[in-house]
Enzyme design. Structure first.
Site, short mmCIF file in Angstrom:
data_model
loop_
_atom_site.label_atom_id
_atom_site.label_comp_id
_atom_site.label_asym_id
_atom_site.label_seq_id
_atom_site.Cartn_x
_atom_site.Cartn_y
_atom_site.Cartn_z
N CYS A 1 -10.04 -5.59 -1.11
CA CYS A 1 -11.13 -4.60 -1.13
C CYS A 1 -11.84 -4.66 -2.49
CB CYS A 1 -10.57 -3.20 -0.87
SG CYS A 1 -9.99 -2.37 -2.37
N GLU B 1 -2.26 -4.99 -3.46
CA GLU B 1 -2.46 -5.82 -4.65
C GLU B 1 -2.21 -5.01 -5.92
OE1 GLU B 1 -4.45 -5.34 -2.07
OE2 GLU B 1 -5.80 -7.01 -1.72
N ASN C 1 0.83 -1.20 0.00
CA ASN C 1 0.00 0.00 0.00
C ASN C 1 0.87 1.26 0.00
OD1 ASN C 1 -1.60 2.26 1.24
ND2 ASN C 1 -3.20 0.70 1.23
N CYS D 1 -9.44 -3.80 -5.48
CA CYS D 1 -8.45 -4.85 -5.77
C CYS D 1 -9.14 -6.10 -6.29
CB CYS D 1 -7.62 -5.14 -4.52
SG CYS D 1 -6.66 -3.70 -3.99
N HIS E 1 -3.20 0.22 -3.54
CA HIS E 1 -3.27 -0.74 -2.44
C HIS E 1 -2.19 -1.79 -2.68
CE1 HIS E 1 -7.70 -0.02 -0.99
NE2 HIS E 1 -6.95 1.04 -0.87
N ASP F 1 -8.09 5.03 4.19
CA ASP F 1 -7.81 4.14 3.07
C ASP F 1 -9.03 3.36 2.63
OD1 ASP F 1 -5.56 3.15 1.39
OD2 ASP F 1 -6.27 1.24 2.14
N SER G 1 -7.80 -9.58 3.02
CA SER G 1 -8.91 -9.79 2.08
C SER G 1 -9.02 -8.60 1.10
CB SER G 1 -10.19 -9.94 2.90
OG SER G 1 -11.32 -10.05 2.06
#
Lengths: 150, 150
Positions: free
Chosen positions: B84, B57, B44, B87, B55, B147, B82
């Site tokens: 978002c 990912e 991130n 992503c 982020h 975020d 997990s």
């Protein structure tokens, strides 16, 4: 329903798309708007920056910078093309409640998911937006194929 | 099911998250892997780059650079948390078929949408990943609130 403001801001997204095409890139543009003011504008940066994440909508969000959550919740995002799954996800993440899209004939993104989550989608069905994509498909189809992951 | 390789690559994602925290950022990290090789790694970048789109990912995808569609289709993406909605959307755009996530207790992203689209989700339920988020929530909760758009 499209308002006069919607037509004006969609035209700004088209300008961004034209700028992207002039740079040798994919002609998709976007602006993020709140209360009649453009907070961020951008266009697809795959060719220009080698970016796989900066689609038009993402670039507009990135250029708007860090905003409070309640700001996004009062925004409309304008995009020349129906938002792909990634851009749709970004719209959901930031809870942007309204999307005005130029067209969804050349490509249809994850509209169903956006609608299911309560986002208002307005389709302009705009000839200028369709022409942007038609020109790319005719002249540089490989750009699009890579961008959309096919 | 978690394999030995999965554990190894998730540990690389944790290293990325730790790096982000050391930089003053949100401790979420990710690696994109194909055939036992890391194609891209990231974390991130909200604090570090003022980025609202990078982020963990997304940063891993961005750092992997432009890849052919068939490459993504053979990948697993590892993430400490997990994914978002944004992503998750990126994973769907590039048709990455498998996601290994460190935990989904601190935050649960759009897992339902990923599953509905046929993505395999593997939950590691990893104490190190939970500890990353717990430390941030205790020491710098404002980072996370911004975020995740709350």
């Amino acid at each position: 329903m499209m308002t006069d403001d919607d037509r004006r801001f969609l035209a700004e997204a088209v300008k961004e798309a034209e700028l992207g095409w002039a740079e040798g890139g994919i002609p998709v543009g976007s602006v993020l708007v709140k209360d009649g003011e453009i907070l961020g504008r951008g266009h697809n940066r795959r060719q220009q920056n080698g970016s796989v994440t900066l689609h038009g909508e993402m670039d507009a969000l990135e250029n708007a910078g860090r905003l409070r959550a309640d700001v996004y919740k009062g925004c409309t995002i304008y995009t020349t093309l129906s938002p792909c799954p990634m851009c749709s996800g970004a719209i959901l993440l930031y809870q942007i409640p309204r999307v005005v899209m130029g067209e969804n004939v050349s490509f249809q993104g994850d509209e169903e998911h956006l609608r299911a989550k309560g986002v208002e989608l307005v389709l302009a069905d705009d000839p200028a937006c369709k022409a942007l994509m038609a020109r790319m498909m005719a002249e540089r189809p490989e750009l699009w194929a890579e961008d959309i992951g096919v």
